[in-house]
Design an enzyme around this catalytic site. Structure first.
Site, short mmCIF file in Angstrom:
data_model
loop_
_atom_site.label_atom_id
_atom_site.label_comp_id
_atom_site.label_asym_id
_atom_site.label_seq_id
_atom_site.Cartn_x
_atom_site.Cartn_y
_atom_site.Cartn_z
N ASN A 123 0.80 -1.23 -0.18
CA ASN A 123 -0.12 0.24 0.08
C ASN A 123 0.93 1.37 -0.18
OD1 ASN A 123 -2.11 -1.89 0.13
ND2 ASN A 123 -2.65 -1.38 2.34
N ASP A 125 -0.67 4.30 0.76
CA ASP A 125 -1.90 5.27 1.40
C ASP A 125 -1.04 5.96 2.46
OD1 ASP A 125 -2.33 3.29 3.19
OD2 ASP A 125 -4.25 2.48 2.22
N HIS A 140 5.78 -0.48 -2.63
CA HIS A 140 5.39 0.24 -3.83
C HIS A 140 5.56 1.50 -3.68
CE1 HIS A 140 2.94 -3.45 -5.19
NE2 HIS A 140 4.18 -3.72 -5.36
N CYS A 148 10.93 14.35 -8.36
CA CYS A 148 11.38 15.16 -9.65
C CYS A 148 11.71 14.24 -10.74
CB CYS A 148 12.17 16.10 -9.30
SG CYS A 148 12.81 16.97 -10.76
N THR A 208 -4.60 -8.80 0.34
CA THR A 208 -3.98 -8.87 -0.83
C THR A 208 -4.52 -9.97 -1.72
OG1 THR A 208 -2.00 -8.68 -2.28
CG2 THR A 208 -1.77 -10.03 -0.13
N SER A 209 -4.64 -9.66 -3.13
CA SER A 209 -5.05 -10.74 -4.11
C SER A 209 -3.97 -11.80 -4.61
CB SER A 209 -5.64 -10.19 -5.32
OG SER A 209 -4.83 -8.95 -6.03
P1 OAD Z 1 -6.26 -5.89 -5.04
O1 OAD Z 1 -7.32 -5.02 -5.25
O2 OAD Z 1 -5.66 -6.66 -6.09
O3 OAD Z 1 -6.56 -7.08 -3.68
C1 OAD Z 1 -7.49 -6.46 -2.57
C2 OAD Z 1 -7.79 -8.04 -1.85
O4 OAD Z 1 -8.14 -7.21 -0.67
C3 OAD Z 1 -8.69 -8.66 -2.38
O5 OAD Z 1 -8.07 -10.20 -2.42
C4 OAD Z 1 -9.92 -8.73 -1.59
O6 OAD Z 1 -10.75 -9.78 -1.43
C5 OAD Z 1 -9.31 -8.10 -0.23
N1 OAD Z 1 -10.33 -7.41 0.50
C6 OAD Z 1 -11.09 -6.50 0.30
N2 OAD Z 1 -11.70 -6.14 1.51
C7 OAD Z 1 -11.09 -6.75 2.58
C8 OAD Z 1 -11.09 -6.57 3.92
N3 OAD Z 1 -12.05 -5.61 4.48
N4 OAD Z 1 -10.10 -7.19 4.58
C9 OAD Z 1 -9.38 -8.15 4.04
N5 OAD Z 1 -9.30 -8.17 2.70
C10 OAD Z 1 -9.97 -7.47 1.94
O7 OAD Z 1 -5.09 -5.27 -4.20
P2 OAD Z 1 -3.54 -5.39 -3.81
O8 OAD Z 1 -3.38 -7.04 -3.74
O9 OAD Z 1 -2.92 -4.49 -2.88
O10 OAD Z 1 -0.07 -1.85 -7.56
O11 OAD Z 1 -2.96 -5.17 -5.25
C11 OAD Z 1 -1.69 -5.23 -5.42
C12 OAD Z 1 -1.21 -4.19 -6.41
O12 OAD Z 1 -1.95 -3.96 -7.49
C13 OAD Z 1 -1.17 -2.83 -5.64
O13 OAD Z 1 -0.03 -2.39 -4.77
C14 OAD Z 1 -1.18 -1.86 -6.77
C15 OAD Z 1 -2.35 -2.75 -7.76
O14 OAD Z 1 -2.31 -2.45 -8.93
C16 OAD Z 1 0.46 -0.64 -8.35
O15 OAD Z 1 -0.46 0.09 -8.55
C17 OAD Z 1 1.77 -0.68 -8.68
#
Ligand code: OAD
Length: 268
Positions: A123, A125, A140, A148, A208-209
């Protein structure tokens, strides 16, 4: 140096579990944590979902209806920096209105509960930091940094004032201090994460997915190294089958419950 890239995956929804089953489900994890000193938490966008921050790949997520290649690559920024900045400015504006949730808070408190606790997050954020996490590796980058494109000078920002921020030092065009698809992760950060994953006794994979590499490889690496790896995610992921335990419940519910169980176990 590690290159970032992504693949897509079809996910299946688990049925929501009843709250009174939650503590039962968490018991094996609590037992492992009670014995552990080296604990690692890997987080993704889902940990911030209950703060009101959209994830990327869930329904209504940031990538729904748009292509990451148009918004989160160096090529997209060279082609149309205004469009990319609009996307990041709108994310920053939304973040100004949200707060860490109970999941961030429990993770921050875990730093003092275990001898050796680390957090590795995808994250950008800043909510983990706001909740008080200090032992944190940001794979990330950080959305609150402007970097810059000419001289590399970085500054931390707290507002969304400028449409196209310029460097304070050389006047060059700044970009968000995040890692885009096709870019290298910050020097040494992934290497350190690999070391932590290989050494950990217990790993929590939260929200995370598990589809974006190299971050997604850390949980598997920890499992291969013998760690007890628990996935906390209301939806199944590509990693679920390799997890030692899956808790199919939102992080903001399951982590506070886990903390309660640990409090009881350690007061015995
Ligand atoms: P994703 O949007 O791919 O996955 C989010 C995950 O969180 C999913 O598996 C959901 O089921 C789960 N989820 C949703 N609500 C939840 C909750 N309340 N508690 C626990 N889990 C929950 O996001 P990321 O895996 O973080 O990179 O994505 C990885 C990267 O892809 C990010 O860092 C970003 C994105 O593209 C860049 O921008 C380079």
């Amino acid at each position: 140096m590690v290159l970032i890239g992504g693949v897509t995956v079809k996910r299946t929804c688990y049925n929501m579990v009843m709250a009174d089953n939650l503590s039962q489900m968490l018991q094996p994890l609590a037992n492992e944590l009670r014995k552990a000193s080296r604990v690692l938490c890997l987080t993704g966008a889902g940990v911030s979902a209950e703060s009101g921050v959209p994830t990327f790949r869930d329904s209504g997520g940031l990538w729904e209806g748009c292509r990451p290649e148009d918004l989160a690559t160096p090529e997209a920024f060279s082609r149309d920096p205004e469009q990319v900045w609009r996307f990041y400015r709108s994310r920053r504006a939304k973040l100004l209105a949200v707060q860490p949730n109970p999941a961030h808070e429990v993770i921050a408190r875990f730093e003092s509960r275990f001898d050796d606790f680390h957090l590795v997050t995808q994250n950008v954020d800043g909510l983990h930091q706001q909740a008080g996490s200090k032992q944190i590796l940001c794979l990330h980058g950080d959305i609150w940094i402007d970097r810059c494109t000419e001289c590399g000078f970085e500054r931390r920002v707290a507002t969304v004032d400028e449409p196209m921020p310029q460097c304070d030092r050389c006047g060059g065009l700044a970009r968000p201090g995040v890692v885009w698809f096709g870019e290298m992760l910050p020097d040494g950060v992934f290497e350190r994460a690999v070391q932590l994953a290989g050494d950990a006794e217990v790993v929590l994979v939260v929200g995370t997915s598990s589809v974006v590499h190299p971050a997604a490889s850390l949980a598997g690496l920890a499992a291969h190294s013998g760690a007890f790896v628990a996935e906390i995610n209301p939806n199944a992921t590509v990693f679920s089958e390799s997890a030692s335990l899956v808790i199919p419940v939102e992080a903001g519910k399951s982590l506070p419950e886990l903390e309660k169980i640990l409090d009881i176990l350690t007061s015995d």
